[in-house]
Design an enzyme around this catalytic site. Structure first.
Site, PDB file in Angstrom:
ATOM      1  N   SER A 287       0.826  -1.196   0.000  1.00 56.53           N
ATOM      2  CA  SER A 287       0.000   0.000   0.000  1.00 56.53           C
ATOM      3  C   SER A 287       0.859   1.243   0.000  1.00 56.53           C
ATOM      4  CB  SER A 287      -0.898   0.014   1.227  1.00 56.53           C
ATOM      5  OG  SER A 287      -0.067   0.179   2.360  1.00 56.53           O
ATOM      6  N   LYS A 288       0.243   2.315  -0.419  1.00 60.84           N
ATOM      7  CA  LYS A 288       0.885   3.611  -0.504  1.00 60.84           C
ATOM      8  C   LYS A 288       1.381   4.073   0.861  1.00 60.84           C
ATOM      9  CE  LYS A 288      -0.286   7.419  -3.511  1.00 60.84           C
ATOM     10  NZ  LYS A 288      -1.242   7.757  -4.501  1.00 60.84           N
ATOM     11  N   ARG A 289       0.633   3.690   1.891  1.00 60.98           N
ATOM     12  CA  ARG A 289       0.970   4.155   3.229  1.00 60.98           C
ATOM     13  C   ARG A 289       2.393   3.763   3.628  1.00 60.98           C
ATOM     14  NH1 ARG A 289      -2.204   1.344   6.364  1.00 60.98           N
ATOM     15  NH2 ARG A 289      -3.504   0.757   4.626  1.00 60.98           N
ATOM     16  N   GLN A 290       2.857   2.608   3.112  1.00 65.33           N
ATOM     17  CA  GLN A 290       4.171   2.132   3.545  1.00 65.33           C
ATOM     18  C   GLN A 290       5.282   2.426   2.538  1.00 65.33           C
ATOM     19  OE1 GLN A 290       4.462  -1.472   5.659  1.00 65.33           O
ATOM     20  NE2 GLN A 290       2.341  -1.463   6.304  1.00 65.33           N
ATOM     21  N   GLY A 291       4.992   3.222   1.526  1.00 67.10           N
ATOM     22  CA  GLY A 291       6.060   3.557   0.573  1.00 67.10           C
ATOM     23  C   GLY A 291       5.480   3.852  -0.790  1.00 67.10           C
TER      24      GLY A 291
END
Ligand code: GLU
Length: 522
Positions: A287-291
């Site tokens: 996911s975008k949240r982690q990179g």
């Protein structure tokens, strides 16, 4: 007896060939898809950018096609009008080109099965939806969004799985006709047969089965007359002669609906291969949240296409041994779906950085320079002579992780250092250092030619003369020249910088560093 498909799976073309010879003996129906080269497609929805997962899907399709001398098609699935993004198609095709994944048929390239943009094919999907209505495999439904919401709430309250309750099937043909004639907004839903098992073979997962009772009567045509993904995808895969559907695992649950559609139309199924999920290091879905997840983000960071391709190739596929570095040509030779695993593949950015370093080192110096050029211009280094920059690259290549390092980590080769490593100054700059370094500078003045052997000799002789260890000169010299505590070999670096620059920087460094030392000691 082995089926054609099984034979083909045992190896690529030889299986087909052997089978071709045996076919008359066993009275097989020759499957034209198998005797001809495979046709695969990458079918993104243009939502603005290419996700790294999309790049992996595109790559596996590309590699499969190239390896089997087949055809790689790009098809744009843009029938969800609510998700359209201006310029997304151009961005997508440009990114695929950057990655080196050339497609044989698709937007801008053409081909015998075009158009390859679904929004240009909508009449076609309507005709196929009508055919299903005629054959009783689909039906019109006129429910309003409010009615559907109320139905779902009721199902939630009753704790039954949400599913269309087929109220539209209670309408008589005359009622349906009347509503259509009145122009009441209508969708077309597929009529999923009750209590059967829908089964398909997946090249990666084996036999996959779903009970039809778990399937909703999927909307095929929306009230805006645009098809849903399911209808358009199946119609196009069939019409475009797609032999292998290679896509992400998130589509497994849609496949039974697709299988039913193939059956409704009486079409032959393609082979399916669902690629494993991409995971964050903590094993959650990428996911975008982690990179970063967009190819363009990595591109902007200076990640080379060779590194990104190599990296995503190994997210699910492995060569069967310990090798990790591959070029696109090597991947094309070695790729097979048989070596794609089922379990999720962890997206490890450190690994990508390492691969980028490796691929940077494999590149000719000239190419590194042209890749670094935009960042150098941005850093105000437009005056740099290319010959000089190439000397720098030869020296620091082993230490670069992205070409743009030339304009950042190694900027000191092109401009006098703006800062000096505080840590190195504290450790290496003593009250007597200024005098010692001035003595080295004095001795260097006469070195001609200014090459690394001669420089080293002079530095070591000066150390002996001053009765200090060579390190007492080498570290402060590096600090004056580059502002850094580490870097390429000092003497080679001095040769590349040249005598004039070295003497100027030593002078300037001594002035600044001794003042700073006085200030912090006093
Ligand atoms: N349009 C779908 C997507 O955006 C394609 C899925 C498939 O390959 O069937 O990924």
């Amino acid at each position: 007896m082995l089926s054609l498909i099984q034979l083909q799976r045992r190896g690529n073309s030889p299986g087909v060939f052997v089978h071709f010879l045996l076919a008359p003996l066993f009275h097989y129906r020759i499957d034209p898809n198998i005797l001809t080269a495979p046709r695969v497609r990458f079918a993104p929805s243009p939502t603005g950018f290419l996700h790294v997962g999309g790049l992996r899907t595109a790559l596996y399709n590309f590699l499969f096609a190239r390896n089997m001398k087949g055809t790689f098609v790009l098809r744009i699935e843009d029938t969800d009008r609510t998700r359209l993004v201006e310029g997304a198609v151009e961005n997508l095709t440009e990114t695929l080109r950057w990655a080196g994944l050339d497609f044989d048929e698709g937007p801008g390239v053409g081909g015998p099965y075009g158009p390859y943009i679904q929004s240009e094919r909508t009449d076609l999907y309507r005709r196929y939806a009508e055919e299903l209505i005629r054959t009783g495999k689909a039906y019109y439904a006129f429910d309003t969004p409010e009615e559907l919401d109320a139905m779902r709430l009721e199902q939630q309250r009753m704790r039954i799985p949400p599913k269309y309750d087929r109220r539209a099937l209670k309408l008589t043909p005359a009622e349906v006709e009347a509503k259509l004639a009145e122009g009441v907004p209508a969708v077309v839903r597929m009529k999923v047969p009750e209590s059967t098992t829908v089964r398909f073979e997946d090249r990666i997962r084996g036999t996959v089965e779903f009970s039809s009772d778990r399937l909703d009567d999927q909307v095929l045509l929306k009230s805006d007359k645009f098809p849903t993904y399911h209808l358009a995808n199946v119609v196009d895969d069939h019409l475009m002669g797609i032999t292998h559907v290679i896509r992400g695992e998130e589509w497994v649950s849609s496949t039974p609906k697709h299988v039913l559609l193939y059956q409704f139309f009486g079409w032959e199924l393609p082979e399916f291969a669902h690629l494993p999920l991409l995971l964050n290091p903590d094993k959650s879905k990428l996911s975008k949240r982690q990179g970063d997840v967009a190819v363009e983000d990595y591109r902007a960071k200076g990640i080379l296409r060779e590194a990104l391709i190599n990296f995503v190739a190994l997210l699910g596929w492995n060569p069967g041994d310990e090798r990790e570095l591959f070029s696109l040509e090597e991947l094309t030779r070695e790729f097979s779906l048989d070596r794609v695993g089922k379990s999720g593949a962890v997206f490890n950015v450190e690994k990508l950085a390492w691969m980028n370093t490796q691929h940077t080192r494999r590149k000719p110096d000239e190419e590194i320079l042209s890749l670094a050029a935009p960042s150098m211009l941005e850093a105000g280094l437009e005056e740099v002579a290319p010959g000089y920059a190439l000397n720098v690259i030869t020296l620091v290549k082993e230490r670069m992780s992205v070409p743009s390092d030339l304009a950042t980590a190694f900027k000191y080769f092109f401009t006098d250092p703006e800062q000096f490593s505080e840590q190195s100054r504290k450790k290496n700059w003593r009250p007597e250092t200024s005098g010692n370094i001035e003595a080295v500078a004095e001795a260097l003045r006469d070195v001609d030619p200014f090459d690394e052997g001669a420089i080293e000799r002079v530095v070591r002789e000066t150390a002996e003369r001053l009765d200090v260890g060579a390190g007492k000169l080498i570290h402060p010299l590096r600090l004056c020249l580059s502002g850094e505590s580490v870097g390429p070999g000092l003497f080679e670096m001095m040769k590349v910088l040249g005598k004039e620059t070295c003497l100027r920087r030593i002078n300037r460094g001594v002035r600044i560093l001794s003042e700073e030392s006085l200030a912090s000691n006093g």
